[in-house]
Motif scaffolding. Structure first.
Motif, PDB file in Angstrom:
ATOM      1  N   GLN A 165      45.927  42.347  33.865  1.00  0.00           N
ATOM      2  CA  GLN A 165      44.550  42.061  33.458  1.00  0.00           C
ATOM      3  C   GLN A 165      44.174  40.691  33.986  1.00  0.00           C
ATOM      4  O   GLN A 165      44.840  39.708  33.674  1.00  0.00           O
ATOM      5  N   LYS A 199      44.881  51.819  29.590  1.00  0.00           N
ATOM      6  CA  LYS A 199      45.987  50.873  29.685  1.00  0.00           C
ATOM      7  C   LYS A 199      46.903  51.144  30.876  1.00  0.00           C
ATOM      8  O   LYS A 199      47.552  50.233  31.371  1.00  0.00           O
ATOM      9  N   GLN A 206      38.406  44.205  36.054  1.00  0.00           N
ATOM     10  CA  GLN A 206      39.104  43.729  34.862  1.00  0.00           C
ATOM     11  C   GLN A 206      40.606  43.972  34.918  1.00  0.00           C
ATOM     12  O   GLN A 206      41.376  43.157  34.447  1.00  0.00           O
ATOM     13  N   ARG A 207      40.991  45.099  35.472  1.00  0.00           N
ATOM     14  CA  ARG A 207      42.403  45.443  35.547  1.00  0.00           C
ATOM     15  C   ARG A 207      42.775  45.753  36.992  1.00  0.00           C
ATOM     16  O   ARG A 207      41.978  46.314  37.738  1.00  0.00           O
ATOM     17  N   THR A 222      50.169  47.245  35.125  1.00  0.00           N
ATOM     18  CA  THR A 222      48.772  46.835  35.171  1.00  0.00           C
ATOM     19  C   THR A 222      48.671  45.359  34.827  1.00  0.00           C
ATOM     20  O   THR A 222      49.314  44.883  33.901  1.00  0.00           O
ATOM     21  N   TRP A 238      40.346  38.738  35.382  1.00  0.00           N
ATOM     22  CA  TRP A 238      38.940  38.818  35.764  1.00  0.00           C
ATOM     23  C   TRP A 238      38.603  37.886  36.921  1.00  0.00           C
ATOM     24  O   TRP A 238      37.696  38.150  37.682  1.00  0.00           O
TER      25      TRP A 238
END
Length: 136
Positions: free
Chosen positions: A32, A117, A11-12, A30, A34
């Motif tokens: 994000q 996060k 996911q990240r 980071t 998928w």
């Protein structure tokens, strides 16, 4: 030449970039994403924007040194990234990088629920620091 470290997750994705001399870890963030193909494209764009010359990709290993399904996904991601960018991708043993990242965030007083996060960016920085240390 800048080097970009990648802590690849479902996911990240944690990313960190070195300075121009390839000696110090600098910016970390980071992403994000998928979809693996979109992730590769986004990383390729970020690498081009930052004049990255190579990548170091975390290779998740079990504590006994064996490789599991996550390592196979990293090897597949490596091939996709090399194909998309034409740049070399080095696999780097990332055992304990996420554990150390959580410990760093905890020591800095960050609340546990907020770790999600930033932990991947910190892990990417640790991967980059380890790799850069091995070069010098």
């Amino acid at each position: 030449m800048r080097i970009m470290a990648i802590d690849y997750g479902d996911q990240r994705i944690g990313l960190a970039v070195s300075d121009l001399l390839g000696m110090l870890a600098g910016e970390a963030w980071t992403m994000q994403e998928w979809n693996r193909e979109r992730a590769v494209q986004r990383i390729a764009e970020e690498a081009k924007k930052r004049e990255v010359g190579s990548f170091v990709l975390g290779l998740p290993k079990n504590m006994d040194g064996t490789e599991g399904p996550r390592a196979a996904l990293s090897r597949e991601f490596k091939a996709l990234l090399e194909e998309a960018t034409g740049l070399p991708v080095v696999l780097w043993d990332e055992r304990r990088s996420s554990i150390e990242a959580h410990a760093i965030l905890h020591a800095a007083g960050k609340k546990e629920r907020l770790h999600r996060k930033t932990v991947d960016a910190v892990a990417a920085s640790l991967i980059l620091e380890g790799y850069l240390g091995s070069l010098h």
